[in-house]
Design a protein around this motif. Structure first.
Motif, PDB file in Angstrom:
ATOM      1  N   SER A 106       0.839  -1.194   0.000  1.00 60.68           N
ATOM      2  CA  SER A 106       0.000   0.000   0.000  1.00 60.68           C
ATOM      3  C   SER A 106       0.875   1.246   0.000  1.00 60.68           C
ATOM      4  O   SER A 106       1.990   1.232   0.497  1.00 60.68           O
ATOM      5  CB  SER A 106      -0.909  -0.009   1.218  1.00 60.68           C
TER       6      SER A 106
ATOM      7  N   CYS B 118      -0.411   7.163   2.886  1.00 60.02           N
ATOM      8  CA  CYS B 118      -1.636   7.949   2.856  1.00 60.02           C
ATOM      9  C   CYS B 118      -1.306   9.409   2.588  1.00 60.02           C
ATOM     10  O   CYS B 118      -0.398   9.959   3.194  1.00 60.02           O
ATOM     11  CB  CYS B 118      -2.358   7.805   4.193  1.00 60.02           C
TER      12      CYS B 118
ATOM     13  N   PRO C  18      -5.109   1.935  -3.492  1.00 56.63           N
ATOM     14  CA  PRO C  18      -5.377   1.716  -2.064  1.00 56.63           C
ATOM     15  C   PRO C  18      -4.484   2.579  -1.183  1.00 56.63           C
ATOM     16  O   PRO C  18      -3.394   2.993  -1.578  1.00 56.63           O
ATOM     17  CB  PRO C  18      -5.057   0.231  -1.872  1.00 56.63           C
ATOM     18  N   THR C  19      -4.979   2.854  -0.007  1.00 60.39           N
ATOM     19  CA  THR C  19      -4.179   3.540   0.998  1.00 60.39           C
ATOM     20  C   THR C  19      -4.471   2.892   2.335  1.00 60.39           C
ATOM     21  O   THR C  19      -5.464   2.181   2.493  1.00 60.39           O
ATOM     22  CB  THR C  19      -4.498   5.048   1.025  1.00 60.39           C
ATOM     23  N   GLU C  20      -3.605   3.108   3.284  1.00 58.74           N
ATOM     24  CA  GLU C  20      -3.757   2.455   4.577  1.00 58.74           C
ATOM     25  C   GLU C  20      -3.505   3.476   5.669  1.00 58.74           C
ATOM     26  O   GLU C  20      -2.544   4.243   5.609  1.00 58.74           O
ATOM     27  CB  GLU C  20      -2.701   1.349   4.669  1.00 58.74           C
TER      28      GLU C  20
ATOM     29  N   ALA D  76      -4.290   3.998  10.144  1.00 59.17           N
ATOM     30  CA  ALA D  76      -4.819   3.436  11.383  1.00 59.17           C
ATOM     31  C   ALA D  76      -5.163   4.573  12.329  1.00 59.17           C
ATOM     32  O   ALA D  76      -4.381   5.513  12.486  1.00 59.17           O
ATOM     33  CB  ALA D  76      -3.795   2.513  12.027  1.00 59.17           C
TER      34      ALA D  76
END
Length: 123
Positions: free
Chosen positions: A1, A4, A111-113, A115
């Motif tokens: 990934s 972000c 896609p990005t990730e 948390a």
């Protein structure tokens, strides 16, 4: 990934009118504070071209916070106030939902990730 590109806090959101405030941080450490209404957003503070906030830790975990008292807002990155206190005198939104957002990747659908942890909301 991929890394972000943007994360943020949306608050005082009204899904019927698509209205909300948005405190957004870019991966560079630059930030925007916007008031959005049905897809039209007005920048209240910050810039995508100003120098990055020295409070932001690039590539690390960061804590974002907004203190909202009536129509006055103070933005924080890692417990440090960012910019100046903002006052919205043009029909301020007074209540609504809160949420978090992540956008990123080089292509629109890549896609990005991200948390999130320890989310706190208090009155």
């Amino acid at each position: 990934s991929e890394m972000c590109k943007e994360t943020g806090i949306l608050f005082r959101g009204n899904s019927d009118q698509h209205q909300f405030y948005f405190f957004e941080i870019y991966a560079s450490g630059r930030y925007l504070f916007q008031k959005c209404n049905n897809g039209n957003c007005t920048i209240l503070a910050g810039s995508t071209v100003e120098p990055a906030s020295p409070a932001y830790h690039v590539g690390q975990a960061n804590t974002l916070a907004v203190v909202a008292k009536q129509n006055t807002f103070t933005l924080y990155i890692n417990q440090q106030p960012v910019g100046t206190q903002q006052t919205d005198n043009s029909s301020p939104y007074t209540q609504g939902m809160i949420g978090v957002l992540a956008r990123g990747g080089l292509q629109a659908n890549s896609p990005t990730e991200v948390a999130y942890s320890n989310l706190k909301v208090w009155q």
